[in-house]
Design a protein around this motif. Structure first.
Motif, short mmCIF file in Angstrom:
data_model
loop_
_atom_site.label_atom_id
_atom_site.label_comp_id
_atom_site.label_asym_id
_atom_site.label_seq_id
_atom_site.Cartn_x
_atom_site.Cartn_y
_atom_site.Cartn_z
N THR A 148 63.97 74.41 10.47
CA THR A 148 64.14 75.68 9.33
C THR A 148 65.42 76.18 9.64
O THR A 148 65.61 76.90 10.46
N THR A 149 66.40 76.45 8.44
CA THR A 149 67.67 76.73 8.62
C THR A 149 67.76 77.74 7.53
O THR A 149 68.70 78.54 7.65
N ASN A 150 66.82 77.88 6.57
CA ASN A 150 67.09 78.92 5.29
C ASN A 150 65.70 79.61 5.08
O ASN A 150 64.57 78.97 5.38
N LEU A 151 65.68 80.81 4.99
CA LEU A 151 64.43 81.72 4.89
C LEU A 151 64.71 82.69 3.47
O LEU A 151 65.79 83.33 3.49
N THR A 152 63.68 83.01 3.26
CA THR A 152 63.58 83.90 1.98
C THR A 152 62.29 84.92 2.10
O THR A 152 61.23 84.63 2.31
N TRP A 153 62.86 86.17 1.93
CA TRP A 153 61.68 87.26 2.22
C TRP A 153 61.45 87.78 0.51
O TRP A 153 62.23 88.55 0.07
N ASN A 154 60.63 87.24 -0.23
CA ASN A 154 60.25 87.79 -1.47
C ASN A 154 59.60 89.04 -1.51
O ASN A 154 58.85 89.28 -0.48
N GLY A 155 59.91 90.02 -2.60
CA GLY A 155 59.01 91.17 -2.46
C GLY A 155 59.70 92.27 -1.75
O GLY A 155 59.23 93.35 -1.54
N SER A 156 61.20 91.79 -1.38
CA SER A 156 61.68 92.78 -0.23
C SER A 156 62.49 93.86 -1.52
O SER A 156 62.86 93.50 -2.39
N THR A 157 62.52 94.99 -0.88
CA THR A 157 63.07 95.94 -1.95
C THR A 157 64.12 97.00 -1.30
O THR A 157 64.11 97.13 0.04
N ILE A 158 65.23 97.70 -2.23
CA ILE A 158 65.89 98.48 -1.73
C ILE A 158 65.34 100.18 -2.38
O ILE A 158 65.10 100.10 -3.37
N THR A 159 65.06 100.95 -1.48
CA THR A 159 64.61 102.29 -2.08
C THR A 159 65.93 103.29 -2.01
O THR A 159 67.19 103.22 -1.84
N ALA A 160 66.00 104.21 -3.15
CA ALA A 160 66.83 104.92 -3.73
C ALA A 160 67.24 105.82 -2.62
O ALA A 160 66.24 106.57 -1.83
N ALA A 161 68.38 106.21 -2.45
CA ALA A 161 68.89 107.14 -1.34
C ALA A 161 68.68 108.54 -1.67
O ALA A 161 68.61 108.87 -2.89
#
Length: 325
Positions: free
Chosen positions: A312-325
């Protein structure tokens, strides 16, 4: 001169004077067992009696030999440990050689049965010797890296010469077979030693003592260990507080690893290149990383990078988020 003999020739027996007979009785040959009879174990009690195993006396001078046959010669057991004598029955004269043109019917045997060995003629012996078994390695032995030198070999990995048809065997110490190295790059052969017969089975009730194993060590050259496949999978979601970049922080805690030998650990290169698909809170939904590679392997097996193959050389984390500062 007062008489005149009217007959100068007489015949007795067939074609001659009635009431007379003429015959030659067969000369008796004294027959005794001689020498030793031996054979290699073949799971049968059949015995072969050679001409020199018969001692013959009583031939007329000029007759040199009498060839003998028998209707059956057998050991008292088919097995090495128990075979102690051979008995022949139905012994008969096949032909006579010499300068008299003597015939088989000109002689009669003193006996038609003989025994060699135990209970038979003094000074004779009869035995069966163990059949020699020779082993040879066949093919190559392979396994996937597991951090050990242990090798799995079985009867399918060797050829057996000398086994009586219908018999099969098992060997002790075959499970001690080992590669010359635990590592993929250095493993090149498998060896096993101190082999011994464990069991013999089949339709002959053969015993271990009926065989003699001539090969106790084997080597399989060209044997190899293949790299263990490592598979990675993303676990959970990655989050961060808005910082104006797409940079994502992921570590080994964010993924699962399948195929790693127990006791080993690893690090990955390029894991620090993981990034969100957007720098913005509203649009960020996943994290991806590519070009992953094994960086180091550690543990109690002195495993090398070449002992593993990263699938496995590529990975994806679906559902990841950035929260407001």
């Amino acid at each position: 001169t007062d008489y005149n003999l009217q007959t100068t020739n007489l015949t007795w027996g067939s074609g001659g004077q009635a009431g007379t007979n003429a015959n030659i009785t067969a000369a008796t040959i004294t027959l005794t067992a001689a020498g030793n009879i031996s054979k290699v174990y073949d799971a049968s009690a059949n015995a072969t009696v050679a001409q020199n195993n018969y001692q013959i006396t009583g031939l007329v001078s000029g007759d040199t030999a009498a060839a003998l046959t028998n209707t059956g010669a057998t050991y008292n057991s088919a097995h090495v440990l128990d075979a102690s004598n051979v008995s022949a029955s139905g012994i008969a004269i096949a032909n006579v050689t010499g300068n008299h043109s003597s015939r088989a019917g000109d002689y009669v045997l003193s006996t038609t049965n003989l025994t060699w060995g135990s209970g038979g003629q003094a000074g004779t012996n009869a035995n069966i010797t163990a059949a020699n078994l020779t082993l040879a390695s066949t093919g190559n032995v392979t396994k996937t890296y597991d951090g050990t030198a242990n090798a799995t070999v079985g009867l399918a990995n060797l050829s057996i010469t000398g086994l009586v048809s219908g018999d099969s065997l098992t060997l002790s110490n075959l499970t001690t077979a080992a590669f010359n190295s635990t590592h993929v790059a250095n493993a090149s052969n498998v060896t096993v030693g101190n082999l011994a017969l464990a069991t013999v089975a089949g339709n002959h009730t053969s015993a271990l003592s009926d065989y003699s194993l001539q090969t106790t060590n084997l080597t399989w050259n060209g044997s190899t260990i293949t790299a263990a496949n490592l598979t990675l999978a993303s676990t959970g979601n990655v989050t961060k507080t808005y910082d104006g970049t797409a940079n994502a922080t992921v570590g080994l805690a964010n993924l699962s690893i399948t195929g790693l030998v127990s006791g080993d650990s690893l690090t990955l290169s390029n894991l620090t290149t993981a990034a969100f698909n957007s720098t913005h809170v509203a649009n960020a939904s996943n994290v991806t990383v590519g070009n992953l590679a094994l960086a180091t392997v550690a543990g109690n097996h002195t495993s090398a990078l070449s002992d593993y193959s990263l699938q496995t050389t590529n990975l994806t984390w679906n559902g990841s988020t950035i929260t407001a500062a």
